[in-house]
Write an enzyme that holds these catalytic residues in place. Structure first.
Site, PDB file in Angstrom:
ATOM      1  CG  HIS A 157      -1.692  -1.230   1.441  1.00 40.41           C
ATOM      2  ND1 HIS A 157      -2.921  -1.512   0.872  1.00 40.41           N
ATOM      3  CD2 HIS A 157      -1.354  -2.337   2.164  1.00 40.41           C
ATOM      4  CE1 HIS A 157      -3.316  -2.715   1.249  1.00 40.41           C
ATOM      5  NE2 HIS A 157      -2.373  -3.252   2.026  1.00 40.41           N
ATOM      6  CB  SER A 278      12.761  22.678 -15.340  1.00 46.28           C
ATOM      7  OG  SER A 278      11.928  23.813 -15.465  1.00 46.28           O
ATOM      8  CE  LYS A 284      11.093  19.581 -11.235  1.00 46.81           C
ATOM      9  NZ  LYS A 284       9.880  20.153 -11.806  1.00 46.81           N
ATOM     10  CD  GLU A 291       8.343  12.385 -15.633  1.00 46.75           C
ATOM     11  OE1 GLU A 291       7.657  13.142 -16.314  1.00 46.75           O
ATOM     12  OE2 GLU A 291       9.216  12.789 -14.848  1.00 46.75           O
TER      13      GLU A 291
END
Ligand code: ARG
Length: 461
Positions: A157, A278, A284, A291
């Site tokens: 979980h 970024s 970043k 992704e």
């Protein structure tokens, strides 16, 4: 290209838009090697069986070899106006050797020809995907060997659950990828069956030798029913399914990597070569590769859905709908291969932050089960031990401390079964090392998993 093959039967030329709509050469050109190899085997067999003259067979074979070399070198450009790769190669052959070229299509239809080509093409591609997945497994083996003692929390979980090691964790993914390879082997076996000789659908009256063609092309067997031979695309769908499963596994792995390189986890750091910045936020470092692997997974499922839907209403035998199989499976193959390749490089170069993993393992009471097991070994029933351990955890949360930091006196206020050796029982390393059950995270058990993985990689190398 000049007129159509079927001009004799038609009074009018094809509408230009229908030509474009019908044409598949923009994507099936990539099967030209397979188409030529298939035609060479067919022409050879026709010559051997006396269906065409042996001299003509040799002439066809020699010219097909030249056509292949010319396409390879760029000397012969593939005509985008041609209907498909099969028509194009036959037309060039006839242009070059005249009458003899027209004999190649004896005892053959484009329906069995395309069924042959796609099987040959997919056989090559399946082996290429397998090689890439095997490299990924090697990268996992290397990282696992380095991290047999790297303690980290395991989750259920997405809540910290029990201690294990990073090696044990990533070896779970190795299991998935080994199954993916076995699935690809399975698809390969069903793709490796030779359909030529099925004709348009009802085979042929010529005395062909299908087994000889299969032998020349390296197929294990020939298809058993000519109708099925031209209308079966199960192997394409099975491959799309195997690729979907592979992508699903990489997508789960990617999701973990995305979480792990967040500031909240910091379990790993991606190499700069496999991260992106970024355009506005200078701080970043984004896990775009992971992704995109996750994102592309949906696209591969889309290809699988295209194929299943394309086939579901088709009466036997060949229908033009089936031309749509190629773009879908080519897309799935291209993007899966790219994904495995980049994912492997990203994974192989990422740095494992063993300290952050251990810190996370030290918080979250992942040794609470071990604390209960300690009491069980001293005679308490598990359900009672579970309660004692739960109360200890609640106490630690109130006091903002951990089980390891409690004094023995405090332990004893919860149960007088506790003794000095409780600290040994709840020590994180001991918790992992004692999980010696087959398949578990103890170093010996993990080493055994690595050995099996190593053998698997050698068998597939
Ligand atoms: N381009 C076609 C395909 O990819 C080849 C087979 C065409 N056969 C036919 N009878 N129209 O499926």
């Amino acid at each position: 290209m000049k007129g159509k093959m079927w001009d004799a039967r038609f009074a009018k030329a094809t509408d230009a838009r229908v030509n474009d709509f019908n044409s598949s050469i923009s994507f099936d050109w990539r099967m030209y090697h397979c188409d030529i190899a298939g035609s060479i085997a067919h022409a050879t067999m026709l010559g051997e069986c006396g269906i065409i003259d042996a001299g003509e067979s040799e002439k066809i074979v020699a010219e097909l070899r030249r056509i292949e070399a010319d396409i390879d070198s760029g000397a012969l450009a593939i005509d985008p106006e041609a209907e498909d790769i099969h028509m194009f190669i036959e037309a060039v052959l006839t242009e070059r050797i005249g009458e003899t070229g027209k004999r190649l299509h004896t005892a053959r239809s484009r329906n069995d020809q395309v069924a042959l080509d796609i099987r040959m093409y997919l056989k090559e591609q399946i082996l290429a995907v397998k090689a890439l997945v095997t490299s990924l497994l090697s990268a996992i083996e290397t990282k696992a060997s380095e991290n047999i003692h790297t303690v980290m929390p395991g989750y259920t979980h997405l809540q910290r659950a029990q201690p294990l090691t990073f090696a044990h964790y990533i070896l779970a993914y190795a299991q998935m990828f080994m199954r993916d390879i076995k699935r690809l082997d399975d698809v390969y076996a069903r793709t490796n069956i030779m359909p030529l000789g099925s004709g348009a659908l009802a085979a042929t009256t010529y005395p062909i030798n299908r087994h000889r063609v299969a032998e020349l092309l390296g197929f294990d067997a020939v298809t058993e029913n000519s109708i099925d031979g031209v209308s079966d695309r199960d192997f394409v769908i099975e491959l799309a399914n195997a690729l979907s499963m592979l992508m699903m596994h990489m997508s789960r792995f990617s999701e973990e990597i995305i979480l792990w390189c967040s500031s909240e986890f910091r379990f790993i750091e991606l190499d700069d070569a496999y991260s992106t910045g970024s355009s506005i936020m200078p701080q970043k470092k984004n896990p775009d590769v992971a992704e995109l692997v996750r994102g592309k997974t949906g696209r591969i499922y889309g290809d699988l859905t295209t194929l299943l839907t394309m086939m579901k209403g088709l009466p036997l035998a060949y229908n033009k709908d089936m031309q749509e199989d190629k773009e879908a499976i080519f897309d799935a193959l291209d993007h899966t291969q790219l994904a495995v390749e980049v994912f492997t490089a990203m994974f192989a170069t990422m740095r494992v932050n063993t300290q952050a993993m251990r810190r996370a393992a030290a918080q979250g009471f992942i040794n609470a089960t071990d604390c209960a097991d300690y009491l069980v070994k001293r005679g308490m029933a598990f359900r009672d031990a579970y309660k004692v351990s739960g109360k200890l955890v609640a106490y630690c949360i109130d006091e903002n401390t951990t089980l390891e930091e409690l004094s023995l006196d405090t332990f004893r206020t919860f149960s007088d079964s506790f003794d000095e050796d409780v600290y040994d029982a709840i020590d994180l390393d001991n918790c992992v090392n004692r999980r010696t059950a087959y398949g578990g995270p103890s170093p010996d058990s993990v080493q055994h998993q690595i050995d099996l993985l190593h053998d698997f990689i050698l068998q597939n190398a």
